[in-house]
Design an enzyme around this catalytic site. Structure first.
Site, PDB file in Angstrom:
ATOM      1  N   HIS A  90       1.741 -39.985 -54.656  1.00 47.87           N
ATOM      2  CA  HIS A  90       2.545 -40.918 -54.625  1.00 47.87           C
ATOM      3  C   HIS A  90       2.523 -41.600 -53.308  1.00 47.87           C
ATOM      4  O   HIS A  90       2.229 -41.164 -52.140  1.00 47.87           O
ATOM      5  CB  HIS A  90       4.024 -40.375 -54.821  1.00 47.87           C
ATOM      6  CG  HIS A  90       4.467 -39.377 -53.917  1.00 47.87           C
ATOM      7  ND1 HIS A  90       5.101 -39.739 -52.728  1.00 47.87           N
ATOM      8  CD2 HIS A  90       4.297 -37.925 -53.754  1.00 47.87           C
ATOM      9  CE1 HIS A  90       5.541 -38.496 -51.939  1.00 47.87           C
ATOM     10  NE2 HIS A  90       4.922 -37.588 -52.739  1.00 47.87           N
ATOM     11  N   ASP A  92       5.307 -43.723 -52.405  1.00 48.21           N
ATOM     12  CA  ASP A  92       6.758 -43.654 -51.769  1.00 48.21           C
ATOM     13  C   ASP A  92       6.838 -42.561 -50.963  1.00 48.21           C
ATOM     14  O   ASP A  92       6.241 -41.584 -50.842  1.00 48.21           O
ATOM     15  CB  ASP A  92       7.700 -43.783 -52.843  1.00 48.21           C
ATOM     16  CG  ASP A  92       7.743 -42.503 -53.459  1.00 48.21           C
ATOM     17  OD1 ASP A  92       6.975 -41.820 -53.865  1.00 48.21           O
ATOM     18  OD2 ASP A  92       8.957 -41.871 -53.702  1.00 48.21           O
ATOM     19  N   ASP A 123       2.637 -36.649 -46.810  1.00 48.99           N
ATOM     20  CA  ASP A 123       3.265 -36.802 -48.081  1.00 48.99           C
ATOM     21  C   ASP A 123       3.685 -38.115 -48.331  1.00 48.99           C
ATOM     22  O   ASP A 123       4.827 -38.565 -48.095  1.00 48.99           O
ATOM     23  CB  ASP A 123       4.689 -35.833 -47.789  1.00 48.99           C
ATOM     24  CG  ASP A 123       5.478 -35.721 -49.157  1.00 48.99           C
ATOM     25  OD1 ASP A 123       4.721 -35.940 -50.161  1.00 48.99           O
ATOM     26  OD2 ASP A 123       6.683 -35.560 -49.010  1.00 48.99           O
ATOM     27  N   GLU A 156       8.584 -40.839 -56.175  1.00 50.07           N
ATOM     28  CA  GLU A 156       8.572 -39.298 -56.471  1.00 50.07           C
ATOM     29  C   GLU A 156       9.710 -38.731 -55.520  1.00 50.07           C
ATOM     30  O   GLU A 156      10.245 -37.784 -55.925  1.00 50.07           O
ATOM     31  CB  GLU A 156       7.166 -38.708 -56.055  1.00 50.07           C
ATOM     32  CG  GLU A 156       7.047 -37.246 -56.221  1.00 50.07           C
ATOM     33  CD  GLU A 156       7.623 -36.220 -55.183  1.00 50.07           C
ATOM     34  OE1 GLU A 156       7.914 -35.252 -55.462  1.00 50.07           O
ATOM     35  OE2 GLU A 156       7.658 -36.748 -53.995  1.00 50.07           O
ATOM     36  N   GLU A 157       9.648 -39.265 -54.500  1.00 53.74           N
ATOM     37  CA  GLU A 157      10.626 -38.684 -53.448  1.00 53.74           C
ATOM     38  C   GLU A 157      12.116 -38.997 -53.804  1.00 53.74           C
ATOM     39  O   GLU A 157      13.022 -38.296 -53.003  1.00 53.74           O
ATOM     40  CB  GLU A 157      10.629 -39.456 -51.988  1.00 53.74           C
ATOM     41  CG  GLU A 157       9.171 -39.195 -51.490  1.00 53.74           C
ATOM     42  CD  GLU A 157       8.994 -37.495 -50.927  1.00 53.74           C
ATOM     43  OE1 GLU A 157       9.763 -36.847 -51.330  1.00 53.74           O
ATOM     44  OE2 GLU A 157       7.930 -37.402 -50.275  1.00 53.74           O
ATOM     45  N   HIS A 423       9.122 -34.507 -44.605  1.00 55.47           N
ATOM     46  CA  HIS A 423      10.538 -34.930 -44.735  1.00 55.47           C
ATOM     47  C   HIS A 423      11.360 -34.787 -43.472  1.00 55.47           C
ATOM     48  O   HIS A 423      12.513 -35.015 -43.557  1.00 55.47           O
ATOM     49  CB  HIS A 423      11.096 -33.883 -45.787  1.00 55.47           C
ATOM     50  CG  HIS A 423      10.768 -34.039 -47.292  1.00 55.47           C
ATOM     51  ND1 HIS A 423      11.477 -33.780 -48.452  1.00 55.47           N
ATOM     52  CD2 HIS A 423       9.501 -34.617 -47.835  1.00 55.47           C
ATOM     53  CE1 HIS A 423      10.614 -33.956 -49.559  1.00 55.47           C
ATOM     54  NE2 HIS A 423       9.621 -34.596 -49.033  1.00 55.47           N
TER      55      HIS A 423
END
Length: 451
Positions: A90, A92, A123, A156-157, A423
């Site tokens: 992903h 995003d 990520d 996705e996030e 994150h």
């Protein structure tokens, strides 16, 4: 022993990979368009689409998914009769949080102490680059031996399910014999790992109302019901004395029987302050991979700066509940909502709203694809044997793909090892991991085709 030609090719491509990841990280592609311009996500999607076209992919398309974002699709045909492998990542990213807390700007890829720092570096923009590196290495060493589909998700996030719903509406699009999800990570840098289980996720917003408006705490405090105090009580009811998650009707005693996570190592990885205890009971692996976990993600209430002496009329919170394999996310959502409503004190009005949900996932590790991946990782990481670990995070698309394509084998690998701090502030990727995992993926595609 001389390096494998695939490894030599990937090593030669690493400067290009860094340059490309620098370009990709620069896009502020947070799929929350109330905070970040949609144009940033669209630009990132176009970057991925152009990269696929440059590698000879056909049918490259920006898919407008129902949540208002775009996923990027492309197809690279392989030899006649070859199996089809779907590669997922992903583009995003999570918001950068407190940009002032970053040592270097979050959207500028910066090399420091042997790692590349930037939001999405691990990520999962790094996952996009990993797939490109693997395919380029194969093209330089005899060709890609399988048909390849690539899907790069754009939300996705956010957990808004756009790609899941699109795939359900277009079930032929992502059909594949094997699916490689490039959004997991090694248990440790240098220890090749596939993720065999994922916890599911439920997001619930709870609102508590007690008064028509705020009141002077000196004139009314002590008898007027305080909505913020009621919310605090509700949130506290979600934990046992030892910190274990406690949701009425939801069990939390499962045991993890795979790779274990030593407590001292976990404390270091999680950066737990000296003297502060871990919460819950059982092994660390039990707690983070095999059992439910509740987290209060945010509370709407007055900040300390500027607060007035008032009894609060309303308060709300966003709650995340992670569910292990074997627990249905929809049922867990109902249990969480019922718990919140049952534990709201003083007759306060309470409203709960589900705003996101994803099912847990368990892979079939006995499949031929896993055997091929074990061989590939053993060669990419000499002297190391592939490990199986769980992951506390959620990738809702996994269950959608498993339901749509029950015969497909699903493997989860990626760049999000503990030092990556995904994150969080100062997210980074290990270039050595990017290199080795790209080699592993390329070797896997060769070995899988041979099988």
């Amino acid at each position: 022993m001389s390096p494998h030609p695939i490894a030599e090719t990937v090593a030669s491509l690493m400067p290009r990979a860094k340059a490309e990841l620098t370009e990709l990280v620069a896009f502020k592609s947070v799929a929350d368009f109330a905070q970040f311009p949609k144009s940033e996500s669209e630009a990132a999607a176009n970057w991925v689409a152009n990269a696929l076209r440059a590698e000879g992919f056909q049918d490259v398309a920006l898919l407008d998914t129902p949540d208002g974002t775009q996923s990027v699709y492309g197809f690279l045909p392989g030899p006649e009769g070859a199996p089809t492998v779907l590669l997922y990542a992903h583009y995003d990213v999570q918001p950068p949080l407190d940009e002032a807390a970053w040592a270097t700007p979050p959207f500028e890829l910066t090399e420091r102490d042997g790692r590349w720092y930037g939001r999405g570096s691990a990520d999962c923009k790094g996952g996009v680059i990993m797939h490109l590196l693997a395919l380029r290495a194969l093209k330089a060493n005899g060709g890609v031996p399988v048909s390849v589909k690539v899907i790069a998700e754009g939300s996705e996030e956010q957990g808004t399910g756009g790609l899941e719903r699109y795939a359900e509406d277009h079930p032929d699009l992502l059909t594949a014999d094997t699916i490689v999800i490039g959004d997991a990570g090694n248990f440790r840098v240098g220890l090749p790992t596939v993720t065999s289980t994922l916890r599911g996720m439920t997001l619930v917003r709870v609102s508590v109302d007690t008064l028509e408006g705020n009141l002077h705490s000196g004139q009314f405090g002590g008898a007027a019901p305080d909505a913020l105090a009621a919310l605090v009580r509700v949130l506290d009811s979600l934990r046992a004395e030892d910190g274990s998650t406690k949701v009425d009707g939801l069990t939390g005693d499962a045991v993890w029987d795979g790779l274990q996570y030593e407590e001292d190592a976990f404390r270091k990885d999680a950066k737990v302050l000296d003297g502060v205890q871990l919460i819950g009971k059982g092994t660390v692996a039990d707690r983070i991979w095999a059992r439910p976990a509740v987290t209060v993600l945010g509370i709407d209430c007055p900040p300390v700066v500027g607060a007035t002496p008032s009894v609060q009329a309303s308060a709300r919170a966003l709650i995340s509940l992670r569910e292990p394999p074997g627990v249905d996310a929809a049922e867990a959502t109902k249990l969480l909502q019922a718990h919140l409503e049952a534990h709201t004190p003083w007759g306060a009005r309470v409203h709960t709203e589900q705003i996101g949900q994803g099912q847990p996932f368990r892979a079939d590790t006995t499949s031929p694809a896993y055997a091929a991946m074990a061989e590939a990782m053993g060669e990419a990481y000499p002297g190391q044997e592939m490990q199986y670990a769980g992951q506390g995070g959620s990738i809702p698309l996994c269950n959608t793909l498993a339901a749509l394509y029950p015969r497909a084998e699903i493997l989860l690998i990626g760049l999000s090892e503990p030092e990556a701090q995904i994150h969080a502030v100062n997210e980074s990727v290990s270039p050595e991991e990017l290199e080795r995992l790209s080699v592993a993926e390329a070797l896997f595609l060769q070995k899988y085709a041979a099988r």
